[in-house]
Design a protein around this motif. Structure first.
Motif, PDB file in Angstrom:
ATOM      1  N   ASN A  13       0.686  -1.161   0.126  1.00 49.27           N
ATOM      2  CA  ASN A  13      -0.037  -0.136   0.202  1.00 49.27           C
ATOM      3  C   ASN A  13       0.255   1.293  -0.127  1.00 49.27           C
ATOM      4  N   ILE A  14       2.065   1.164  -0.369  1.00 51.27           N
ATOM      5  CA  ILE A  14       3.090   2.393  -0.150  1.00 51.27           C
ATOM      6  C   ILE A  14       2.851   2.736  -1.465  1.00 51.27           C
ATOM      7  N   HIS A  15       1.841   2.881  -2.123  1.00 49.26           N
ATOM      8  CA  HIS A  15       1.595   3.707  -3.143  1.00 49.26           C
ATOM      9  C   HIS A  15       0.879   4.797  -3.096  1.00 49.26           C
ATOM     10  N   ALA A  16       1.027   5.431  -4.825  1.00 43.31           N
ATOM     11  CA  ALA A  16       0.873   7.150  -5.023  1.00 43.31           C
ATOM     12  C   ALA A  16      -1.388   7.298  -3.702  1.00 43.31           C
ATOM     13  N   ARG A  17      -2.140   6.029  -4.100  1.00 42.71           N
ATOM     14  CA  ARG A  17      -3.064   6.033  -3.576  1.00 42.71           C
ATOM     15  C   ARG A  17      -3.710   6.319  -1.930  1.00 42.71           C
ATOM     16  N   PRO A  18      -2.944   5.409  -1.600  1.00 43.88           N
ATOM     17  CA  PRO A  18      -3.378   5.609  -0.328  1.00 43.88           C
ATOM     18  C   PRO A  18      -2.072   6.778   1.005  1.00 43.88           C
ATOM     19  N   LEU A  19      -0.889   7.463  -0.106  1.00 41.92           N
ATOM     20  CA  LEU A  19      -0.288   7.944   0.745  1.00 41.92           C
ATOM     21  C   LEU A  19      -1.496   9.207   0.286  1.00 41.92           C
ATOM     22  N   THR A  20      -1.680   8.879  -1.083  1.00 42.98           N
ATOM     23  CA  THR A  20      -2.354  11.027  -0.706  1.00 42.98           C
ATOM     24  C   THR A  20      -3.774  10.953  -0.010  1.00 42.98           C
ATOM     25  N   GLU A  21      -3.812   9.857   0.770  1.00 37.35           N
ATOM     26  CA  GLU A  21      -4.897   9.715   1.818  1.00 37.35           C
ATOM     27  C   GLU A  21      -3.914  10.208   3.124  1.00 37.35           C
ATOM     28  N   LEU A  22      -2.851   9.587   2.654  1.00 32.31           N
ATOM     29  CA  LEU A  22      -2.421   9.912   4.138  1.00 32.31           C
ATOM     30  C   LEU A  22      -2.114  11.415   4.313  1.00 32.31           C
ATOM     31  N   ALA A  23      -1.534  12.055   2.951  1.00 34.46           N
ATOM     32  CA  ALA A  23      -1.262  12.811   3.130  1.00 34.46           C
ATOM     33  C   ALA A  23      -2.446  13.649   3.283  1.00 34.46           C
ATOM     34  N   LYS A  27      -2.712  16.878   6.830  1.00 34.78           N
ATOM     35  CA  LYS A  27      -3.024  18.314   6.326  1.00 34.78           C
ATOM     36  C   LYS A  27      -3.912  18.894   7.254  1.00 34.78           C
ATOM     37  N   GLN A  28      -5.424  18.131   7.157  1.00 34.49           N
ATOM     38  CA  GLN A  28      -6.437  18.287   7.944  1.00 34.49           C
ATOM     39  C   GLN A  28      -6.356  18.222   9.664  1.00 34.49           C
ATOM     40  N   SER A  29      -5.194  17.268   9.653  1.00 37.11           N
ATOM     41  CA  SER A  29      -4.931  17.508  11.294  1.00 37.11           C
ATOM     42  C   SER A  29      -4.492  19.367  11.777  1.00 37.11           C
ATOM     43  N   LYS A  30      -3.854  19.869  11.231  1.00 42.89           N
ATOM     44  CA  LYS A  30      -3.457  20.963  10.988  1.00 42.89           C
ATOM     45  C   LYS A  30      -2.151  20.647  12.302  1.00 42.89           C
ATOM     46  N   CYS A  31      -1.673  19.764  11.982  1.00 44.07           N
ATOM     47  CA  CYS A  31      -0.658  19.354  13.143  1.00 44.07           C
ATOM     48  C   CYS A  31       0.797  18.922  11.875  1.00 44.07           C
ATOM     49  N   ASP A  32       2.624  19.295  12.272  1.00 49.39           N
ATOM     50  CA  ASP A  32       3.199  18.865  11.908  1.00 49.39           C
ATOM     51  C   ASP A  32       3.180  17.958  11.554  1.00 49.39           C
ATOM     52  N   ILE A  33       3.266  16.826  10.895  1.00 51.89           N
ATOM     53  CA  ILE A  33       4.024  15.079  11.329  1.00 51.89           C
ATOM     54  C   ILE A  33       4.686  14.848  10.454  1.00 51.89           C
ATOM     55  N   MET A  34       5.379  14.620  11.204  1.00 53.09           N
ATOM     56  CA  MET A  34       7.003  13.801   9.959  1.00 53.09           C
ATOM     57  C   MET A  34       6.795  12.629  10.590  1.00 53.09           C
ATOM     58  N   ILE A  35       7.913  11.555   9.259  1.00 48.71           N
ATOM     59  CA  ILE A  35       7.834  10.242   9.819  1.00 48.71           C
ATOM     60  C   ILE A  35       9.371  10.164   9.297  1.00 48.71           C
ATOM     61  N   GLU A  36      10.495   9.198  10.548  1.00 50.40           N
ATOM     62  CA  GLU A  36      11.802   9.383  10.294  1.00 50.40           C
ATOM     63  C   GLU A  36      12.103   7.532  10.486  1.00 50.40           C
TER      64      GLU A  36
END
Length: 88
Positions: A13-23, A27-36
């Motif tokens: 699932n690490i491709h465009a459609r689910p990643l777009t959903e995650l993004a 964005k809707q969360s109004k938080c800065d969210i980072m992955i490391e």
């Protein structure tokens, strides 16, 4: 700040459609969210960032959530953690 560690279980699932959903969730969360991963830190609103991490099964990542207040952070955490559990 809230952070949690996650181990990748499904790379299909690490491709465009689910990643777009995650993004969009981020964005809707109004938080800065980072992955490391391996000292590389990427913004979860950037789809290409996740792809650049070249995630594979059993990779451990850390998700950090920084919001204006604790309530926003908790809400974002619940949504992002659920998304990761359901998809990755």
């Amino acid at each position: 700040m809230i952070s949690f560690e996650y181990t990748i279980k499904n790379i299909n699932n690490i491709h465009a459609r689910p990643l777009t959903e995650l993004a969009e969730i981020v964005k809707q969360s109004k938080c800065d969210i980072m992955i490391e991963k391996d000292s590389l830190i990427k913004d979860l609103t950037k789809i290409i960032s996740m792809i650049q991490l070249k995630l594979k099964i059993s990779d451990k990542v850390e998700i950090s959530i920084i919001g204006a207040n604790e309530e926003l952070e908790k809400s974002a955490y619940q949504k992002v953690e659920k998304f990761f559990n359901d998809n990755f």
